[in-house]
Design an enzyme around this catalytic site. Structure first.
Site, PDB file in Angstrom:
ATOM      1  N   CYS A   1      40.492  47.787  46.669  1.00  0.00           N
ATOM      2  CA  CYS A   1      41.389  47.605  44.816  1.00  0.00           C
ATOM      3  C   CYS A   1      42.944  48.773  45.166  1.00  0.00           C
ATOM      4  CB  CYS A   1      40.289  48.055  43.817  1.00  0.00           C
ATOM      5  SG  CYS A   1      40.103  50.077  43.714  1.00  0.00           S
ATOM      6  N   ASN A   2      42.094  49.808  46.086  1.00  0.00           N
ATOM      7  CA  ASN A   2      43.710  50.695  45.615  1.00  0.00           C
ATOM      8  C   ASN A   2      44.106  51.093  47.151  1.00  0.00           C
ATOM      9  OD1 ASN A   2      41.909  51.991  46.764  1.00  0.00           O
ATOM     10  ND2 ASN A   2      41.523  52.831  44.580  1.00  0.00           N
ATOM     11  N   ARG A   3      44.099  50.066  48.820  1.00  0.00           N
ATOM     12  CA  ARG A   3      44.331  50.592  49.405  1.00  0.00           C
ATOM     13  C   ARG A   3      43.891  49.300  50.537  1.00  0.00           C
ATOM     14  NH1 ARG A   3      43.141  54.827  51.704  1.00  0.00           N
ATOM     15  NH2 ARG A   3      41.746  55.732  49.902  1.00  0.00           N
TER      16      ARG A   3
ATOM     17  N   SER B   1      39.966  58.488  47.883  1.00  0.00           N
ATOM     18  CA  SER B   1      40.155  57.924  46.894  1.00  0.00           C
ATOM     19  C   SER B   1      40.335  58.757  45.636  1.00  0.00           C
ATOM     20  CB  SER B   1      38.522  57.413  46.736  1.00  0.00           C
ATOM     21  OG  SER B   1      37.707  57.091  47.412  1.00  0.00           O
TER      22      SER B   1
ATOM     23  N   GLU C   1      34.031  58.492  45.633  1.00  0.00           N
ATOM     24  CA  GLU C   1      33.411  57.693  45.419  1.00  0.00           C
ATOM     25  C   GLU C   1      32.003  56.773  46.226  1.00  0.00           C
ATOM     26  OE1 GLU C   1      35.376  53.533  45.343  1.00  0.00           O
ATOM     27  OE2 GLU C   1      37.411  54.414  45.886  1.00  0.00           O
TER      28      GLU C   1
ATOM     29  N   GLN D   1      32.748  49.621  51.605  1.00  0.00           N
ATOM     30  CA  GLN D   1      33.325  48.533  52.076  1.00  0.00           C
ATOM     31  C   GLN D   1      34.563  49.022  53.719  1.00  0.00           C
ATOM     32  OE1 GLN D   1      35.989  50.108  48.789  1.00  0.00           O
ATOM     33  NE2 GLN D   1      35.860  48.864  47.729  1.00  0.00           N
TER      34      GLN D   1
ATOM     35  N   GLY E   1      35.309  37.806  38.256  1.00  0.00           N
ATOM     36  CA  GLY E   1      34.737  37.888  40.264  1.00  0.00           C
ATOM     37  C   GLY E   1      33.294  37.630  40.165  1.00  0.00           C
TER      38      GLY E   1
ATOM     39  N   GLY F   1      32.367  38.649  43.829  1.00  0.00           N
ATOM     40  CA  GLY F   1      33.063  39.416  44.976  1.00  0.00           C
ATOM     41  C   GLY F   1      31.815  40.815  45.194  1.00  0.00           C
TER      42      GLY F   1
ATOM     43  N   ALA G   1      32.581  43.317  41.981  1.00  0.00           N
ATOM     44  CA  ALA G   1      32.275  42.986  40.982  1.00  0.00           C
ATOM     45  C   ALA G   1      30.395  42.824  41.033  1.00  0.00           C
ATOM     46  CB  ALA G   1      32.447  41.230  40.624  1.00  0.00           C
TER      47      ALA G   1
END
Length: 445
Positions: free
Chosen positions: A48-50, A110, A115, A121, A192, A194, A197
């Site tokens: 979500c941020n990389r 993060s 986190e 991931q 969502g 995935g 989600a």
């Protein structure tokens, strides 16, 4: 073997640009590895941020060409120009590659430090690359080492023990905005299906939010709720759910956005306070939702700014473990840099041995005495090769592979070029020496 990475994240770019780079993430690795270029393999880590691409080039001299191929592929998938992509992706090479990935896997890089979702991931990024057939033994070792480092940091430090994540911080903020001690009894709509989600659903249920309705633009809501609970929504039932909801949580990053024009007709004077949490890089909700009365909008940037900081002592401890793990990985990789030379020496020696054994058989036949001579000669050669093999590992780990290659040339006339150890060479070396690690076996461990 030359590993390098191209990195774009919340720490060096705005999230809108990261989102645009990630738009074509699924197909870039396959495009690049299948192409006629200097990229041997690639693993894509998109969260979500990389958006980070870890690649293997054939040689050091090929890195720039390999990078250009990747930039071109990202450009083709995203619609961004090649200069835009090139400027957005920071290049890392050498020890910086494992050091950064290990820090990422442990949560040190993060938005919410420590986190817990990021370790999963990282594992899924490797699995996806392996399933697509675009990974290499070297990339497998890199990502497996990153996962091990994450486990070690989790076991040996307090980092992440509070269980913080982007989702948990966002839901803490939502409870504050709802002026409630928890989200128990609240009605939520989750966009969502995935992995992200799934983490959000688990957090909602854990906090007592049992009325969770799930919408998926891809039609996977029924499958999602079958294993996790909740109610699947269709396009027809979505408006009614939005009208009743007190919490909207976006984790899909789909092309369609829910805007103020979609929400406004569903709200009236008696509508409940509505908190909208947008955790998708490519936003699930339009910014104008925040202008509606009784509606609050939380974004990834909001969550990042609100995340509590870890204690400095914990961060230092975790960073030390990461640095040590990266140094150990680099040393291990150096030790492998002469494996192809060891293969060449053993192949040369075994060829000489086989010729001599053939002469013995020709002269004396396949007798018991011949077998004893062959056994003794093979054992002697194996012992003679032991010291050169050990010295190769020592010199490689010390970064002095050139001395060993020069010695092979001077003593045996073997001209072995510095080169990456490919899968085929690895297999040959394992066949000669079972003690050599098998990256393929490691990958499935």
């Amino acid at each position: 073997m030359v590993l390098f990475s191209l990195v774009a994240s919340h720490s060096n770019l705005d999230l809108e640009t990261v989102a645009r780079l990630s738009a074509g993430a699924a197909g870039v690795s396959a495009d690049v590895v299948a192409g006629d270029n200097d990229v041997v393999g690639m693993v894509t880590l998109a969260t979500c941020n990389r958006y980070e691409l870890y690649a293997q080039a054939r040689t050091v001299d090929d890195v720039e060409s390999a990078r250009a191929s990747i930039v071109a592929a990202v450009s083709a998938r995203t619609g961004l120009t090649e200069p835009q992509v090139s400027n957005a992706l920071a290049t890392q090479q050498g020890p910086a590659v494992p050091r950064h990935l290990f820090a990422v896997s442990t949560g040190l890089e993060s938005a919410v430090v420590g986190e817990r979702e990021i370790a999963g991931q990282v594992r899924r990024a490797l699995s996806s690359a392996q399933e697509a057939g675009v990974s290499t033994p070297a990339l497998v070792r890199l990502f497996q080492a990153a996962s091990k480092t994450a486990k070690d940091v989790g076991a040996q430090t307090a980092l992440g023990r509070r269980g913080m994540s982007i989702v948990s911080v966002a839901l803490d903020l939502a409870a504050e905005l709802q002026d409630a001690p928890s989200l128990a009894g609240k009605t939520a709509v989750l966009f969502g299906t995935g992995a992200y989600a799934g983490a959000a659903m688990a957090q909602l249920v854990q906090r007592g939010c049992t009325d969770v309705r799930v919408h998926s633009g891809s039609g996977r809501a029924e499958t999602f709720v079958a294993s996790r609970g909740g109610t699947a929504l269709s396009e027809e039932t979505l408006p009614e759910a939005l009208a009743a909801a007190q919490l909207l949580l976006g984790c899909s990053g789909s092309d369609g956005q829910v805007a103020a024009a979609d929400i406004a007709p569903l709200r009236h004077a008696g509508s409940p306070q509505l908190t909208v949490i947008d955790l998708a890089l490519t936003h699930d909700f339009a910014a104008d939702i925040a202008d509606l009365p009784g509606v609050d909008l939380l974004t990834l940037e909001t969550v990042r700014q609100a995340a509590p900081a870890e204690q400095s002592a914990t961060l230092v401890e975790a960073a030390t473990l990461v640095a040590d793990a990266a140094a150990n990985f680099e040393q291990a990789q150096n030790a492998r840099s002469l494996d192809h030379a060891i293969v060449a020496l053993r192949r040369h020696t075994m060829a000489v041995l086989d010729d001599e054994i053939a002469k013995v058989r020709q002269q004396h036949g396949c007798t018991a005495a011949t077998e004893e001579v062959e056994f003794a000669m093979r054992r002697m050669v194996k012992q003679l090769l032991h010291v050169p093999t050990v010295r190769a590992k020592e010199l490689a780990a010390a970064g002095d592979a050139e001395s060993y290659l020069a010695a092979l040339d001077a003593l045996y006339g073997l001209k072995v070029e510095p080169a990456a150890l490919g899968a085929a060479a690895e297999s040959r070396l394992r066949a000669m020496d079972p003690a050599v690690p098998d990256a393929g076996r490691e990958a499935t461990a």
